[in-house]
Design a protein around this motif. Structure first.
Motif, PDB file in Angstrom:
ATOM      1  N   ILE A 199       0.836  -1.203   0.000  1.00 20.39           N
ATOM      2  CA  ILE A 199       0.000   0.000   0.000  1.00 20.39           C
ATOM      3  C   ILE A 199       0.870   1.252   0.000  1.00 20.39           C
ATOM      4  O   ILE A 199       0.619   2.194  -0.763  1.00 20.39           O
ATOM      5  CB  ILE A 199      -0.953  -0.001   1.214  1.00 20.39           C
ATOM      6  CG1 ILE A 199      -1.928  -1.178   1.117  1.00 20.39           C
ATOM      7  CG2 ILE A 199      -1.729   1.311   1.287  1.00 20.39           C
ATOM      8  CD1 ILE A 199      -2.776  -1.382   2.363  1.00 20.39           C
ATOM      9  N   LYS A 200       1.914   1.278   0.830  1.00 17.72           N
ATOM     10  CA  LYS A 200       2.791   2.458   0.890  1.00 17.72           C
ATOM     11  C   LYS A 200       3.468   2.711  -0.458  1.00 17.72           C
ATOM     12  O   LYS A 200       3.611   3.851  -0.889  1.00 17.72           O
ATOM     13  CB  LYS A 200       3.850   2.247   1.974  1.00 17.72           C
ATOM     14  CG  LYS A 200       3.300   2.298   3.395  1.00 17.72           C
ATOM     15  CD  LYS A 200       4.377   1.991   4.422  1.00 17.72           C
ATOM     16  CE  LYS A 200       5.461   3.061   4.448  1.00 17.72           C
ATOM     17  NZ  LYS A 200       6.445   2.804   5.522  1.00 17.72           N
ATOM     18  N   THR A 201       3.839   1.615  -1.133  1.00 18.08           N
ATOM     19  CA  THR A 201       4.530   1.750  -2.427  1.00 18.08           C
ATOM     20  C   THR A 201       3.592   2.208  -3.535  1.00 18.08           C
ATOM     21  O   THR A 201       3.980   2.956  -4.432  1.00 18.08           O
ATOM     22  CB  THR A 201       5.174   0.403  -2.820  1.00 18.08           C
ATOM     23  OG1 THR A 201       6.079   0.005  -1.794  1.00 18.08           O
ATOM     24  CG2 THR A 201       5.903   0.514  -4.155  1.00 18.08           C
ATOM     25  N   ASN A 202       2.328   1.781  -3.466  1.00 15.25           N
ATOM     26  CA  ASN A 202       1.395   2.009  -4.578  1.00 15.25           C
ATOM     27  C   ASN A 202       0.289   3.014  -4.293  1.00 15.25           C
ATOM     28  O   ASN A 202      -0.532   3.293  -5.175  1.00 15.25           O
ATOM     29  CB  ASN A 202       0.753   0.679  -4.978  1.00 15.25           C
ATOM     30  CG  ASN A 202       1.740  -0.287  -5.578  1.00 15.25           C
ATOM     31  OD1 ASN A 202       2.029  -0.260  -6.772  1.00 15.25           O
ATOM     32  ND2 ASN A 202       2.285  -1.171  -4.739  1.00 15.25           N
ATOM     33  N   ALA A 203       0.257   3.581  -3.103  1.00 16.23           N
ATOM     34  CA  ALA A 203      -0.846   4.471  -2.716  1.00 16.23           C
ATOM     35  C   ALA A 203      -0.993   5.665  -3.656  1.00 16.23           C
ATOM     36  O   ALA A 203      -2.113   6.160  -3.860  1.00 16.23           O
ATOM     37  CB  ALA A 203      -0.646   4.954  -1.280  1.00 16.23           C
ATOM     38  N   HIS A 204       0.104   6.116  -4.244  1.00 21.95           N
ATOM     39  CA  HIS A 204       0.040   7.296  -5.114  1.00 21.95           C
ATOM     40  C   HIS A 204      -0.831   7.063  -6.344  1.00 21.95           C
ATOM     41  O   HIS A 204      -1.267   8.023  -6.997  1.00 21.95           O
ATOM     42  CB  HIS A 204       1.456   7.687  -5.562  1.00 21.95           C
ATOM     43  CG  HIS A 204       2.112   6.661  -6.447  1.00 21.95           C
ATOM     44  ND1 HIS A 204       2.725   5.521  -5.953  1.00 21.95           N
ATOM     45  CD2 HIS A 204       2.248   6.602  -7.798  1.00 21.95           C
ATOM     46  CE1 HIS A 204       3.200   4.808  -6.947  1.00 21.95           C
ATOM     47  NE2 HIS A 204       2.925   5.439  -8.086  1.00 21.95           N
ATOM     48  N   ARG A 205      -1.119   5.797  -6.663  1.00 14.89           N
ATOM     49  CA  ARG A 205      -1.937   5.481  -7.835  1.00 14.89           C
ATOM     50  C   ARG A 205      -3.438   5.508  -7.536  1.00 14.89           C
ATOM     51  O   ARG A 205      -4.252   5.368  -8.439  1.00 14.89           O
ATOM     52  CB  ARG A 205      -1.564   4.099  -8.375  1.00 14.89           C
ATOM     53  CG  ARG A 205      -0.115   3.965  -8.822  1.00 14.89           C
ATOM     54  CD  ARG A 205       0.119   2.738  -9.666  1.00 14.89           C
ATOM     55  NE  ARG A 205      -0.024   1.488  -8.922  1.00 14.89           N
ATOM     56  CZ  ARG A 205      -1.024   0.623  -9.066  1.00 14.89           C
ATOM     57  NH1 ARG A 205      -2.023   0.888  -9.896  1.00 14.89           N
ATOM     58  NH2 ARG A 205      -1.039  -0.508  -8.375  1.00 14.89           N
ATOM     59  N   PHE A 206      -3.813   5.673  -6.249  1.00 14.68           N
ATOM     60  CA  PHE A 206      -5.211   5.565  -5.861  1.00 14.68           C
ATOM     61  C   PHE A 206      -5.704   6.832  -5.176  1.00 14.68           C
ATOM     62  O   PHE A 206      -4.937   7.555  -4.531  1.00 14.68           O
ATOM     63  CB  PHE A 206      -5.401   4.363  -4.931  1.00 14.68           C
ATOM     64  CG  PHE A 206      -4.999   3.055  -5.550  1.00 14.68           C
ATOM     65  CD1 PHE A 206      -5.849   2.394  -6.430  1.00 14.68           C
ATOM     66  CD2 PHE A 206      -3.755   2.496  -5.284  1.00 14.68           C
ATOM     67  CE1 PHE A 206      -5.480   1.191  -7.008  1.00 14.68           C
ATOM     68  CE2 PHE A 206      -3.378   1.291  -5.855  1.00 14.68           C
ATOM     69  CZ  PHE A 206      -4.232   0.640  -6.725  1.00 14.68           C
ATOM     70  N   ASP A 207      -6.988   7.074  -5.308  1.00 19.79           N
ATOM     71  CA  ASP A 207      -7.627   8.198  -4.629  1.00 19.79           C
ATOM     72  C   ASP A 207      -8.222   7.793  -3.294  1.00 19.79           C
ATOM     73  O   ASP A 207      -8.333   8.613  -2.373  1.00 19.79           O
ATOM     74  CB  ASP A 207      -8.749   8.779  -5.505  1.00 19.79           C
ATOM     75  CG  ASP A 207      -8.235   9.286  -6.839  1.00 19.79           C
ATOM     76  OD1 ASP A 207      -7.370  10.180  -6.824  1.00 19.79           O
ATOM     77  OD2 ASP A 207      -8.698   8.789  -7.884  1.00 19.79           O
ATOM     78  N   VAL A 208      -8.621   6.531  -3.180  1.00 18.85           N
ATOM     79  CA  VAL A 208      -9.342   6.082  -2.001  1.00 18.85           C
ATOM     80  C   VAL A 208      -9.296   4.550  -1.940  1.00 18.85           C
ATOM     81  O   VAL A 208      -9.098   3.894  -2.970  1.00 18.85           O
ATOM     82  CB  VAL A 208     -10.809   6.580  -2.046  1.00 18.85           C
ATOM     83  CG1 VAL A 208     -11.561   5.993  -3.235  1.00 18.85           C
ATOM     84  CG2 VAL A 208     -11.555   6.329  -0.750  1.00 18.85           C
ATOM     85  N   ALA A 209      -9.473   4.014  -0.741  1.00 22.07           N
ATOM     86  CA  ALA A 209      -9.479   2.559  -0.568  1.00 22.07           C
ATOM     87  C   ALA A 209     -10.768   2.120   0.121  1.00 22.07           C
ATOM     88  O   ALA A 209     -11.436   2.906   0.804  1.00 22.07           O
ATOM     89  CB  ALA A 209      -8.270   2.113   0.258  1.00 22.07           C
ATOM     90  N   VAL A 210     -11.098   0.840  -0.080  1.00 19.57           N
ATOM     91  CA  VAL A 210     -12.233   0.210   0.591  1.00 19.57           C
ATOM     92  C   VAL A 210     -11.705  -1.041   1.294  1.00 19.57           C
ATOM     93  O   VAL A 210     -11.180  -1.943   0.633  1.00 19.57           O
ATOM     94  CB  VAL A 210     -13.348  -0.195  -0.398  1.00 19.57           C
ATOM     95  CG1 VAL A 210     -14.541  -0.775   0.367  1.00 19.57           C
ATOM     96  CG2 VAL A 210     -13.779   0.984  -1.263  1.00 19.57           C
ATOM     97  N   ILE A 211     -11.822  -1.080   2.619  1.00 16.01           N
ATOM     98  CA  ILE A 211     -11.424  -2.251   3.383  1.00 16.01           C
ATOM     99  C   ILE A 211     -12.666  -3.104   3.637  1.00 16.01           C
ATOM    100  O   ILE A 211     -13.706  -2.585   4.053  1.00 16.01           O
ATOM    101  CB  ILE A 211     -10.755  -1.862   4.713  1.00 16.01           C
ATOM    102  CG1 ILE A 211      -9.447  -1.092   4.436  1.00 16.01           C
ATOM    103  CG2 ILE A 211     -10.469  -3.094   5.569  1.00 16.01           C
ATOM    104  CD1 ILE A 211      -8.769  -0.550   5.693  1.00 16.01           C
TER     105      ILE A 211
END
Length: 387
Positions: A78-90
């Motif tokens: 997540i830390k490595t790829n978070a820049h590609r996303f606007d929001v997450a759903v757990i």
């Protein structure tokens, strides 16, 4: 919304045999708006069949051991790829998908929402008090996941109400969103002919359909006892369709012998695709006397097929069904199972057809995927503005 919304869904497993949680993601993928992208992050083995066959972009950081499934790779991914996303759903609680997902999102400043998917229901507290005590201790960590979420998403008012106060400590922002089931697929087949391939002994006899996991919380034992004791047509059958990962199915089959109904109960295993559709099409009604059901995807699917549902009042969407006269509702007891079966049997053909038409209306009013997709999209947009 003009800008493309990039969404990361985080879940323990994409294996559909593990229950309804993954269905939420599958339905979102199948009905994804043009201005959204979706990727899935899970703790599965990347070489597993359900990952390789998954109909969507999935990143598997397993394999992991145990139910919790710890892996330091989740947070790092997540830390490595978070820049590609606007929001997450757990999705879900009590596994590292929730804890590691929270840790990763928080460290990367990625906003998120969370679906408990019924895992805060008081039934678990009542049925497994020792497990609940352990969960209350673990709530020191799990509660923070809900606290820091933009919103905690419940799929109906009943789920939200039941969750309130089950665990002590940490406030959160609850919000109810629609949850849906896919509409009837456009298969072209002869339903009975397809069914005969997986249910060769059923023939053309009428049947009630149980389609869910074979699990103790589904009330399979009380359904069998209720079916055995109820006043019903001599040729009425019961189809028990679903996967089982324990010895419970064998024990239930032995029970049918002692109850004298073994020749009237059929066990096709998990039904998919055209076989599942054929079962819904050909069933007179759907039946599920569950002890706890957050939403009940299979219940909503039955409504989509215009099939009345004979259910317990422990299925959290029972109020909508009762108000719309789309089925028969009673308690999660043997007497409740007898009641819904005998009420169904007492109806005339016209009354059964009318209840089927009402079932379809209940679906169209409350449980379409389109409505669920829009509600989730709105929650995600709100999350991107959450500080």
């Amino acid at each position: 919304m003009d800008k493309t919304l990039s969404v990361l869904h985080i879940i323990r497993s994409v294996d559909i045999s593990q229950g309804g949680t993954i269905q939420a993601i599958i339905q979102t993928i199948d009905n994804l708006p043009d201005n959204q992208t979706l990727e899935v992050l899970c703790l599965d083995d990347p070489k597993s069949k359900h990952v390789l066959n998954f109909n969507g972009k999935v990143h598997a950081v397993g394999p992991v051991k145990g139910v919790y499934g710890y892996s330091p790779k989740l947070k790092q991914w997540i830390k490595t790829n978070a820049h590609r996303f606007d929001v997450a759903v757990i999705h879900g609680l009590w596994t590292h998908a929730a804890i590691g997902g929270w840790q990763g999102c928080k460290s990367a400043n990625l906003p998120y929402v969370i679906f408990p998917h019924g895992m805060m229901d008081p039934w678990f507290k009542k049925t497994y008090p020792l497990k609940h005590l352990k969960k209350q201790i673990f709530w020191y960590y799990q509660g923070k996941v809900l606290r820091d979420a933009s919103e905690v998403l419940f799929t109906c008012e009943e789920e939200k109400k039941l969750a309130n106060g089950v665990f002590l400590g940490y406030s959160y922002r609850p919000h109810v969103v629609s949850f849906g089931a896919p509409d009837v697929p456009a298969y072209k087949f002869n339903g009975r002919e397809e069914l005969s391939k997986v249910l060769p002994k059923l023939g053309n006899r009428p049947f009630l359909l149980f389609l869910s996991r074979i699990h103790e919380k589904k009330g399979c034992d009380i359904l069998l006892k209720g079916f055995a004791k109820s006043e019903k047509r001599s040729d009425l059958q019961l189809v028990m369709a679903g996967p089982c990962d324990s010895n419970l199915e064998s024990e239930l089959k032995e029970m049918t012998v002692s109850l004298g109904i073994s020749e009237r109960v059929h066990w096709p295993g998990m039904l998919r695709g055209e076989y599942k559709s054929a079962a819904f099409n050909q069933a007179e009604a759907f039946i599920l006397i569950s002890h706890q059901e957050n939403f009940g995807i299979s219940v909503a699917e039955s409504l989509a097929y215009g099939k009345p549902v004979l259910i317990s009042n422990k299925i959290n969407i029972w109020r909508e069904i009762a108000e719309g006269n789309g089925g028969v509702v009673s308690s999660d007891t043997v007497s409740g199972a007898i009641e819904v079966i005998e009420n169904w049997e007492s109806l005339s053909l016209n009354e059964k057809l009318m209840m089927g038409a009402n079932a379809r209306k209940v679906y169209e009013t409350n449980f379409t995927v389109q409505k669920a997709t829009q509600d989730l999209t709105n929650a995600l947009i709100r999350a991107t503005k959450f500080k």
